[in-house]
Write a protein that holds these residues in place. Structure first.
Motif, PDB file in Angstrom:
ATOM      1  N   GLU A  24       1.048  -1.177  -0.055  1.00  0.00           N
ATOM      2  CA  GLU A  24      -0.011   0.045   0.055  1.00  0.00           C
ATOM      3  C   GLU A  24       0.946   1.201  -0.031  1.00  0.00           C
ATOM      4  O   GLU A  24       0.781   2.279  -0.495  1.00  0.00           O
ATOM      5  CB  GLU A  24      -0.976   0.022   1.108  1.00  0.00           C
ATOM      6  CG  GLU A  24      -2.061  -0.934   1.124  1.00  0.00           C
ATOM      7  CD  GLU A  24      -2.786  -1.277   2.407  1.00  0.00           C
ATOM      8  OE1 GLU A  24      -4.071  -1.510   2.418  1.00  0.00           O
ATOM      9  OE2 GLU A  24      -2.130  -1.190   3.484  1.00  0.00           O
ATOM     10  N   HIS A  27       2.375   1.917  -3.305  1.00  0.00           N
ATOM     11  CA  HIS A  27       1.208   2.336  -4.307  1.00  0.00           C
ATOM     12  C   HIS A  27       1.000   4.027  -3.945  1.00  0.00           C
ATOM     13  O   HIS A  27       1.009   4.662  -4.896  1.00  0.00           O
ATOM     14  CB  HIS A  27      -0.267   1.687  -4.118  1.00  0.00           C
ATOM     15  CG  HIS A  27      -1.516   1.958  -4.956  1.00  0.00           C
ATOM     16  ND1 HIS A  27      -1.118   1.741  -6.343  1.00  0.00           N
ATOM     17  CD2 HIS A  27      -2.558   2.846  -4.600  1.00  0.00           C
ATOM     18  CE1 HIS A  27      -2.483   2.477  -6.817  1.00  0.00           C
ATOM     19  NE2 HIS A  27      -3.179   3.052  -5.727  1.00  0.00           N
ATOM     20  N   ILE A  28       1.089   4.337  -2.860  1.00  0.00           N
ATOM     21  CA  ILE A  28       1.053   5.852  -2.392  1.00  0.00           C
ATOM     22  C   ILE A  28       2.076   6.461  -3.147  1.00  0.00           C
ATOM     23  O   ILE A  28       1.980   7.502  -3.617  1.00  0.00           O
ATOM     24  CB  ILE A  28       1.013   5.928  -0.832  1.00  0.00           C
ATOM     25  CG1 ILE A  28      -0.253   5.451  -0.073  1.00  0.00           C
ATOM     26  CG2 ILE A  28       1.225   7.303  -0.454  1.00  0.00           C
ATOM     27  CD1 ILE A  28      -0.344   5.368   1.384  1.00  0.00           C
ATOM     28  N   GLU A  30       3.764   5.595  -5.713  1.00  0.00           N
ATOM     29  CA  GLU A  30       3.488   5.668  -7.153  1.00  0.00           C
ATOM     30  C   GLU A  30       2.560   6.650  -7.386  1.00  0.00           C
ATOM     31  O   GLU A  30       2.682   7.618  -8.590  1.00  0.00           O
ATOM     32  CB  GLU A  30       3.042   4.356  -7.663  1.00  0.00           C
ATOM     33  CG  GLU A  30       4.008   3.372  -7.755  1.00  0.00           C
ATOM     34  CD  GLU A  30       3.728   1.919  -7.947  1.00  0.00           C
ATOM     35  OE1 GLU A  30       2.284   1.694  -7.654  1.00  0.00           O
ATOM     36  OE2 GLU A  30       4.413   1.117  -8.397  1.00  0.00           O
ATOM     37  N   GLN A  31       1.350   7.013  -6.475  1.00  0.00           N
ATOM     38  CA  GLN A  31       0.558   8.219  -6.872  1.00  0.00           C
ATOM     39  C   GLN A  31       1.121   9.421  -6.566  1.00  0.00           C
ATOM     40  O   GLN A  31       0.924  10.388  -7.406  1.00  0.00           O
ATOM     41  CB  GLN A  31      -0.628   7.828  -5.779  1.00  0.00           C
ATOM     42  CG  GLN A  31      -1.696   6.837  -6.001  1.00  0.00           C
ATOM     43  CD  GLN A  31      -2.564   6.440  -5.098  1.00  0.00           C
ATOM     44  OE1 GLN A  31      -2.755   6.693  -3.913  1.00  0.00           O
ATOM     45  NE2 GLN A  31      -3.873   5.989  -5.635  1.00  0.00           N
ATOM     46  N   ALA A  34       3.234  10.076  -9.714  1.00  0.00           N
ATOM     47  CA  ALA A  34       2.263  10.186 -10.889  1.00  0.00           C
ATOM     48  C   ALA A  34       1.678  11.638 -10.783  1.00  0.00           C
ATOM     49  O   ALA A  34       1.646  12.509 -11.950  1.00  0.00           O
ATOM     50  CB  ALA A  34       1.222   9.368 -11.050  1.00  0.00           C
ATOM     51  N   LYS A  35       1.249  12.173  -9.672  1.00  0.00           N
ATOM     52  CA  LYS A  35       0.858  13.527  -9.630  1.00  0.00           C
ATOM     53  C   LYS A  35       1.983  14.536  -9.763  1.00  0.00           C
ATOM     54  O   LYS A  35       1.553  15.802 -10.244  1.00  0.00           O
ATOM     55  CB  LYS A  35       0.162  13.676  -7.986  1.00  0.00           C
ATOM     56  CG  LYS A  35      -0.429  14.865  -7.542  1.00  0.00           C
ATOM     57  CD  LYS A  35      -0.977  14.867  -6.267  1.00  0.00           C
ATOM     58  CE  LYS A  35      -1.778  16.388  -6.241  1.00  0.00           C
ATOM     59  NZ  LYS A  35      -2.335  16.365  -4.951  1.00  0.00           N
ATOM     60  N   THR A  39       7.932   8.720 -12.517  1.00  0.00           N
ATOM     61  CA  THR A  39       7.731   7.499 -12.535  1.00  0.00           C
ATOM     62  C   THR A  39       8.959   6.925 -11.862  1.00  0.00           C
ATOM     63  O   THR A  39       9.986   7.356 -11.688  1.00  0.00           O
ATOM     64  CB  THR A  39       7.748   6.764 -13.927  1.00  0.00           C
ATOM     65  OG1 THR A  39       9.080   6.905 -14.684  1.00  0.00           O
ATOM     66  CG2 THR A  39       6.590   7.400 -15.047  1.00  0.00           C
ATOM     67  N   ARG A  69       6.067   9.939   1.574  1.00  0.00           N
ATOM     68  CA  ARG A  69       6.039  11.333   0.999  1.00  0.00           C
ATOM     69  C   ARG A  69       7.519  11.965   0.991  1.00  0.00           C
ATOM     70  O   ARG A  69       7.926  12.448   0.016  1.00  0.00           O
ATOM     71  CB  ARG A  69       5.116  12.147   1.435  1.00  0.00           C
ATOM     72  CG  ARG A  69       4.914  13.649   0.455  1.00  0.00           C
ATOM     73  CD  ARG A  69       4.050  14.581   1.018  1.00  0.00           C
ATOM     74  NE  ARG A  69       4.768  15.246   2.315  1.00  0.00           N
ATOM     75  CZ  ARG A  69       4.313  15.363   3.420  1.00  0.00           C
ATOM     76  NH1 ARG A  69       2.915  15.386   3.547  1.00  0.00           N
ATOM     77  NH2 ARG A  69       5.087  15.920   4.431  1.00  0.00           N
TER      78      ARG A  69
END
Length: 107
Positions: A24, A27-28, A30-31, A34-35, A39, A69
């Motif tokens: 998870e 995935h965070i 990656e998000q 992406a924002k 990549t 983050r």
């Protein structure tokens, strides 16, 4: 609340938020990338998972998206420094975070 036994009784509602697992958190990450139009290469994903696993081994309650983050923000800064030393940068190089960019990242 655990350090003061009487404190818990002063709050009538308790909300427990389960920690994120490593997948998870990846995935965070990656998000977040992406924002910001970055990549993570597959090798970088593996390196990040290893860092997250190390952190979870140090702290059994680790599952913090803020830490992820911060790690990504540091990796982006490392990437910028790495690319400054290089000439003729491609678009792919500008958007891709590499495993070297995670070196020295502090959890």
């Amino acid at each position: 609340m655990q350090t003061n036994p009487g404190l818990r009784s002063r709050f009538p509602i308790h909300i427990d938020f389960p920690d994120y697992n490593q997948q998870e958190l990846l995935h965070i990450a990656e998000q977040i990338c992406a924002k910001r139009q970055y990549t993570l290469s597959s090798d970088t994903q593996v390196a990040l998972l290893k860092l997250l696993l190390q952190q979870s081994n140090i702290d059994e309650n680790f599952g913090n998206a803020r830490t992820v983050r911060n790690m990504i923000e540091q990796a982006i800064r490392h990437q910028a420094v790495r690319l400054m030393a290089k000439g003729n940068i491609t678009r792919q190089e500008l958007i891709q975070i590499e495993p070297d960019d995670l070196k020295g990242v502090k959890e």
